[in-house]
Motif scaffolding. Structure first.
Motif, mmCIF file in Angstrom:
data_model
loop_
_atom_site.group_PDB
_atom_site.id
_atom_site.type_symbol
_atom_site.label_atom_id
_atom_site.label_comp_id
_atom_site.label_asym_id
_atom_site.label_seq_id
_atom_site.Cartn_x
_atom_site.Cartn_y
_atom_site.Cartn_z
ATOM 1 N N THR A 85 0.867 -1.175 0.000
ATOM 2 C CA THR A 85 0.000 0.000 0.000
ATOM 3 C C THR A 85 0.902 1.224 0.000
ATOM 4 O O THR A 85 1.507 1.555 1.021
ATOM 5 C CB THR A 85 -0.982 0.020 1.182
ATOM 6 N N GLN A 86 1.029 1.860 -1.134
ATOM 7 C CA GLN A 86 2.008 2.938 -1.285
ATOM 8 C C GLN A 86 1.771 4.066 -0.280
ATOM 9 O O GLN A 86 2.691 4.502 0.399
ATOM 10 C CB GLN A 86 1.976 3.463 -2.709
ATOM 11 N N GLY A 87 0.536 4.522 -0.180
ATOM 12 C CA GLY A 87 0.232 5.608 0.742
ATOM 13 C C GLY A 87 -0.066 5.148 2.155
ATOM 14 O O GLY A 87 -0.052 5.937 3.092
ATOM 15 N N GLY A 88 -0.367 3.839 2.307
ATOM 16 C CA GLY A 88 -0.633 3.293 3.629
ATOM 17 C C GLY A 88 -2.038 3.498 4.140
ATOM 18 O O GLY A 88 -2.303 3.304 5.341
ATOM 19 N N HIS A 89 -2.970 3.873 3.243
ATOM 20 C CA HIS A 89 -4.338 4.164 3.684
ATOM 21 C C HIS A 89 -5.384 3.236 3.065
ATOM 22 O O HIS A 89 -6.582 3.450 3.261
ATOM 23 C CB HIS A 89 -4.690 5.622 3.354
ATOM 24 N N SER A 90 -4.964 2.237 2.317
ATOM 25 C CA SER A 90 -5.904 1.342 1.642
ATOM 26 C C SER A 90 -6.644 0.466 2.653
ATOM 27 O O SER A 90 -6.042 -0.324 3.379
ATOM 28 C CB SER A 90 -5.160 0.449 0.645
ATOM 29 N N TYR A 91 -7.967 0.594 2.684
ATOM 30 C CA TYR A 91 -8.774 -0.187 3.636
ATOM 31 C C TYR A 91 -8.562 -1.678 3.446
ATOM 32 O O TYR A 91 -8.415 -2.425 4.425
ATOM 33 C CB TYR A 91 -10.263 0.139 3.473
ATOM 34 N N SER A 92 -8.545 -2.136 2.189
ATOM 35 C CA SER A 92 -8.476 -3.580 1.947
ATOM 36 C C SER A 92 -7.163 -4.168 2.451
ATOM 37 O O SER A 92 -7.140 -5.280 3.005
ATOM 38 C CB SER A 92 -8.660 -3.891 0.456
ATOM 39 N N ILE A 93 -6.073 -3.432 2.298
ATOM 40 C CA ILE A 93 -4.775 -3.913 2.790
ATOM 41 C C ILE A 93 -4.732 -3.866 4.306
ATOM 42 O O ILE A 93 -4.273 -4.812 4.965
ATOM 43 C CB ILE A 93 -3.623 -3.075 2.193
ATOM 44 N N ILE A 94 -5.193 -2.773 4.887
ATOM 45 C CA ILE A 94 -5.182 -2.637 6.351
ATOM 46 C C ILE A 94 -6.022 -3.735 6.986
ATOM 47 O O ILE A 94 -5.615 -4.376 7.972
ATOM 48 C CB ILE A 94 -5.693 -1.243 6.760
ATOM 49 N N ASN A 95 -7.201 -3.987 6.437
ATOM 50 C CA ASN A 95 -8.079 -5.043 6.946
ATOM 51 C C ASN A 95 -7.404 -6.403 6.861
ATOM 52 O O ASN A 95 -7.461 -7.209 7.803
ATOM 53 C CB ASN A 95 -9.382 -5.040 6.142
ATOM 54 N N LEU A 96 -6.732 -6.660 5.737
ATOM 55 C CA LEU A 96 -6.043 -7.936 5.549
ATOM 56 C C LEU A 96 -4.901 -8.100 6.544
ATOM 57 O O LEU A 96 -4.761 -9.151 7.184
ATOM 58 C CB LEU A 96 -5.507 -8.021 4.120
ATOM 59 N N VAL A 97 -4.079 -7.073 6.682
ATOM 60 C CA VAL A 97 -2.935 -7.142 7.595
ATOM 61 C C VAL A 97 -3.416 -7.356 9.027
ATOM 62 O O VAL A 97 -2.829 -8.143 9.788
ATOM 63 C CB VAL A 97 -2.077 -5.868 7.493
ATOM 64 N N GLU A 98 -4.482 -6.679 9.402
ATOM 65 C CA GLU A 98 -5.032 -6.851 10.756
ATOM 66 C C GLU A 98 -5.460 -8.295 10.997
ATOM 67 O O GLU A 98 -5.263 -8.840 12.091
ATOM 68 C CB GLU A 98 -6.207 -5.911 10.969
ATOM 69 N N LYS A 99 -6.023 -8.938 9.993
ATOM 70 C CA LYS A 99 -6.441 -10.328 10.140
ATOM 71 C C LYS A 99 -5.231 -11.252 10.271
ATOM 72 O O LYS A 99 -5.265 -12.232 11.019
ATOM 73 C CB LYS A 99 -7.327 -10.744 8.958
ATOM 74 N N PHE A 100 -4.169 -10.952 9.530
ATOM 75 C CA PHE A 100 -2.935 -11.727 9.680
ATOM 76 C C PHE A 100 -2.386 -11.583 11.090
ATOM 77 O O PHE A 100 -2.051 -12.568 11.751
ATOM 78 C CB PHE A 100 -1.883 -11.252 8.661
ATOM 79 N N GLU A 101 -2.280 -10.337 11.540
ATOM 80 C CA GLU A 101 -1.710 -10.083 12.864
ATOM 81 C C GLU A 101 -2.564 -10.727 13.957
ATOM 82 O O GLU A 101 -2.038 -11.301 14.924
ATOM 83 C CB GLU A 101 -1.606 -8.569 13.112
ATOM 84 N N LYS A 102 -3.881 -10.663 13.824
ATOM 85 C CA LYS A 102 -4.791 -11.242 14.805
ATOM 86 C C LYS A 102 -4.585 -12.741 14.929
ATOM 87 O O LYS A 102 -4.723 -13.321 16.017
ATOM 88 C CB LYS A 102 -6.243 -10.938 14.414
ATOM 89 N N ASN A 103 -4.245 -13.377 13.816
ATOM 90 C CA ASN A 103 -4.036 -14.830 13.822
ATOM 91 C C ASN A 103 -2.582 -15.213 14.065
ATOM 92 O O ASN A 103 -2.213 -16.387 13.925
ATOM 93 C CB ASN A 103 -4.514 -15.419 12.493
ATOM 94 N N GLY A 104 -1.757 -14.231 14.402
ATOM 95 C CA GLY A 104 -0.357 -14.505 14.723
ATOM 96 C C GLY A 104 0.485 -14.912 13.531
ATOM 97 O O GLY A 104 1.505 -15.603 13.689
ATOM 98 N N LYS A 105 0.094 -14.474 12.336
ATOM 99 C CA LYS A 105 0.813 -14.840 11.121
ATOM 100 C C LYS A 105 1.619 -13.647 10.598
ATOM 101 O O LYS A 105 1.183 -12.504 10.667
ATOM 102 C CB LYS A 105 -0.156 -15.315 10.035
ATOM 103 N N LYS A 106 2.775 -13.930 10.068
ATOM 104 C CA LYS A 106 3.672 -12.862 9.606
ATOM 105 C C LYS A 106 3.326 -12.431 8.189
ATOM 106 O O LYS A 106 3.136 -13.263 7.299
ATOM 107 C CB LYS A 106 5.123 -13.329 9.673
#
Length: 354
Positions: A93-114
């Motif tokens: 996410t070049q600007g760091g504000h993309s909802y779809s990327i942020i949502n995805l990363v949060e799901k990874f982090e929540k599940n303890g995945k890198k």
């Protein structure tokens, strides 16, 4: 505020800085322990970030020796979220504000995945939610329509893939050194590439500005460039634009051909150059305006010869320059103000950007 044209002129500086700082940017992030057992790479990206990923894909495959997949983050997060321990995950996410990327990363982090997040803004929501951030190595691009950010993303992915390939033993020190030398050579030629592109645009702008539909056709590393052409012309000019892979266009879309289409091939003079020549011959029977952007070897009067001889896998580093410059010039002919969004209420209503 800088324009697309301004940011294109800054690409040489941005590239040089990323190349100079590559060890600091990526060496500490990837090591034998991180890559142990990795058998494939999945990249999550959308929009211009996805176009950049496709532009880097052939080079990444060559240098890492691994299967590489590009997925839409929204589809992945909502329907395909399967975590594999042998997969290296990368979100862009070049600007760091993309909802779809942020949502995805949060799901990874929540599940303890890198998952590694590549972004340019260290104060963005994506940066804040990510445990493993990769800096793009460039300033924030203060434009609603990115150009330099797309290009720098390609270089970032090239350098990351060389680092991974070298650690995995799929890319020798000599091969890496040779690629870096080629990249440096391309960076040195950017001012000439810009001059050639501007001259070509100036010579043909009266035809370009009358186009009702613009079709970009690429292959290999320039498939991503053709996708970026579709994105930028649609965003900045507001006319219908397609970005197709060479064989994809030949397997159906050519049947929707209109005689007033404007078609531009993006040919890195690589493996499928002969297929470009054959399709070009066919299209000239039915369309008045067919152009080719070549790395070298201008074949037709309307072609743009960028005069760059290099491995075709590196062509996406410079072949988007005329694409971005054309989108800017056409937008100005149309009277479009690119310093602000055409629909400022869009993000507020849809929450596509956070």
């Amino acid at each position: 505020m800088k324009s697309i044209k301004d940011y294109v002129s800054l690409e040489q500086e941005f590239y040089s800085n990323v190349l100079k700082n590559k060890d600091e940017l990526y060496d500490s992030q990837f090591n034998e322990e991180i890559l142990k057992g990795i058998s494939n790479i999945v990249i999550f990206a959308t929009g211009s970030s996805s176009n950049a990923a496709y532009s880097a894909l052939p080079f990444m495959s060559k240098t890492t020796g691994l299967p590489i997949y590009i997925e839409e983050p929204s589809i992945a997060a909502n329907y395909l979220l399967n975590f594999n321990d042998d997969t290296l995950y990368l979100a862009i996410t070049q600007g760091g504000h993309s909802y779809s990327i942020i949502n995805l990363v949060e799901k990874f982090e929540k599940n303890g995945k890198k998952i590694f997040t590549l972004t340019s803004d260290d104060s963005s929501p994506a940066y804040e939610v990510s445990d493993n951030v990769l800096s793009m190595g460039m300033p924030i691009e203060e434009m609603p329509y990115v150009s330099a950010g797309y290009s720098v993303t390609i270089l970032d992915l090239f350098l990351i893939s060389m680092r991974i390939g070298n650690i995995l033993g799929n890319l020798s020190d000599r091969e890496e050194s040779d690629f870096l030398a080629d990249i440096s050579g391309i960076i040195n030629k950017i001012p000439d590439i810009i001059d050639r592109s501007n001259k070509w645009i100036e010579d043909n702008i009266n035809i370009f500005q009358d186009a009702k539909r613009l079709v970009w056709i690429g292959y290999g590393s320039t498939y991503g460039v053709s996708r970026e052409g579709e994105t930028k012309i649609t965003e900045t000019v507001g006319i219908s634009s397609w970005g197709k892979e060479l064989e994809e266009y030949m397997h159906g879309p050519y049947l929707g051909l209109h005689e007033d289409d404007l078609i531009i091939f993006i040919d890195p003079n690589g493996t499928l150059e002969d297929r470009v020549d054959r399709l070009h011959e066919f299209l000239e029977l039915h369309v008045d305006n067919v152009y080719v952007i070549n790395s070298v070897n201008k074949k037709h009067e309307k072609d743009l010869d960028l005069n760059v001889t290099c491995n075709e896998l590196l062509a996406s580093l410079y072949m988007t320059i005329p694409v971005h410059l054309l989108s800017f010039e056409l937008s100005q002919r149309k009277g479009n103000d690119l310093e602000k969004s055409a629909y400022p209420e869009f993000d507020k209503i849809t929450k596509s950007k956070i």
